[in-house]
Design an enzyme around this catalytic site. Structure first.
Site, PDB file in Angstrom:
ATOM      1  N   LYS A 185       0.877  -1.118   0.057  1.00  0.00           N
ATOM      2  CA  LYS A 185      -0.058  -0.017  -0.060  1.00  0.00           C
ATOM      3  C   LYS A 185       0.943   1.333   0.170  1.00  0.00           C
ATOM      4  O   LYS A 185       0.433   2.247  -0.477  1.00  0.00           O
ATOM      5  CB  LYS A 185      -0.992  -0.056   1.275  1.00  0.00           C
ATOM      6  CG  LYS A 185      -0.340   0.079   2.593  1.00  0.00           C
ATOM      7  CD  LYS A 185      -0.215   1.540   3.083  1.00  0.00           C
ATOM      8  CE  LYS A 185       0.439   1.619   4.318  1.00  0.00           C
ATOM      9  NZ  LYS A 185       0.749   2.925   4.794  1.00  0.00           N
ATOM     10  N   ASP A 237      -6.280   0.555   4.283  1.00  0.00           N
ATOM     11  CA  ASP A 237      -5.277   1.610   4.605  1.00  0.00           C
ATOM     12  C   ASP A 237      -4.870   2.760   3.402  1.00  0.00           C
ATOM     13  O   ASP A 237      -4.318   3.765   3.663  1.00  0.00           O
ATOM     14  CB  ASP A 237      -3.718   1.079   4.921  1.00  0.00           C
ATOM     15  CG  ASP A 237      -3.115   1.655   5.798  1.00  0.00           C
ATOM     16  OD1 ASP A 237      -3.426   2.822   6.184  1.00  0.00           O
ATOM     17  OD2 ASP A 237      -1.989   1.046   6.138  1.00  0.00           O
TER      18      ASP A 237
END
Length: 318
Positions: A185, A237
């Site tokens: 991410k 996230d």
């Protein structure tokens, strides 16, 4: 619990503050030469948060054997070196919690694999991942996170001990997916910052959708559950990484496009190199990760490279 947190950067210091807040006995370790630790020793503050007197500050790991839980929050590429140092201490019956996100360049090892290679079999390993920023947590803004471990009893023990009104923890069920997703991410965060740098923020929706899809493919190829990419470790996230002004990776990407220096650690810069290596090893196409890599490491033209992502051959979405 007696807990030692190794790493006094913004996340490690927050973890020490948080675990003290939840009623544990906490020590925070930082190297003698660390400017962060010197600041805490002098003022007990790093400008983001202030540590209460109940948290012991230390420059030595000599008392590590007295801890029940050892939390590690350092730069991912430095983990092997730290674990080599800890291996010599012959620690036993400890729970190691890795609160960091990354993949080792050159080997493709997940962080739990690095730690496990140096620890006695009596020790247990867990990861603590998910969204959130120190600035928001410290001011009482809650979030959800994940704790995962190959040992189910460790997951249960940590969730019960660490949960509070500030963080709701979920049981992780896929170490491969959670570790790869959490690390990747940050690469998507850099790509998002690059879009911001070009004023193309509207494309972040497509970036989020396609970024999640390519990481899901990699997780599946590595033997994990591709659905993990859609959970808190990765897609969950994104808000904290792709949009937030507090995201180091997003800001790094934007600063890179604008030709500005950025002095903070952006883990995605290193992770993208490891992802490209995994892409080749597992024969999984990662177009966004490859584009970020080409820009950062091969001096590819950023505007042209990002444009090419959106002019690739037509195909089904799934």
């Amino acid at each position: 619990m007696n807990i030692t947190v190794i790493g006094c950067g913004r996340w490690g210091s927050f973890i020490a503050w948080y675990l003290d807040r939840t009623g544990h006995t906490v020590s925070l370790y930082g190297r003698k030469g660390s400017s962060h630790m010197q600041q805490f020793m002098t003022t007990r503050s790093n400008g983001l948060l202030t540590l209460p007197e109940s948290i012991a500050l230390t420059n030595t790991l000599d008392d590590l054997d007295k801890s029940d839980v050892i939390v590690i929050s350092i730069a991912a590429q430095s983990l092997d070196s730290l674990m080599t140092q800890l291996e010599a201490m012959q620690l036993q019956n400890k729970v190691f919690v890795l609160c960091m996100k990354g993949i080792e360049i050159g080997t493709g090892r997940r962080l739990s694999q690095i730690a496990g290679a140096h620890l006695d079999a009596s020790n247990k390993i867990a990861v603590w991942i998910g969204p959130g920023h120190v600035q928001e947590f410290y001011h009482g803004i809650p979030n959800c996170m994940v704790i995962d471990s190959e040992d189910e009893s460790v997951r249960k023990q940590l969730l019960e001990a660490f949960s509070s009104d500030l963080i709701r923890f979920y049981y992780g069920q896929d170490m491969i997916g959670n570790e790869i997703g959490a690390a990747a991410k940050n690469v998507i965060g850099i790509a998002a910052g690059m879009l911001d740098g070009f004023g193309l923020t509207t494309l972040k929706g497509a970036l989020m959708s396609r970024g999640t899809r390519e990481i899901a493919r990699l997780i599946a190829a590595m033997g994990g559950n591709e659905l993990s990419a859609y959970g808190l470790c990765h897609l969950g996230d994104y808000e904290a990484t792709v949009f937030s002004k507090f995201s180091h990776n997003r800001q790094f990407g934007e600063s890179f496009i604008r030709g500005e220096d950025y002095g903070q650690l952006a883990e995605g810069y290193y992770t993208v190199k490891a992802l490209v290596e995994l892409s080749e090893k597992y024969q999984v196409e990662l177009p966004i990760s490859k584009a970020v890599y080409d820009i950062l490491y091969d001096n590819a033209d950023p505007r042209m490279t990002l444009h090419q992502l959106f002019t690739r051959s037509l195909k089904n979405e799934f």
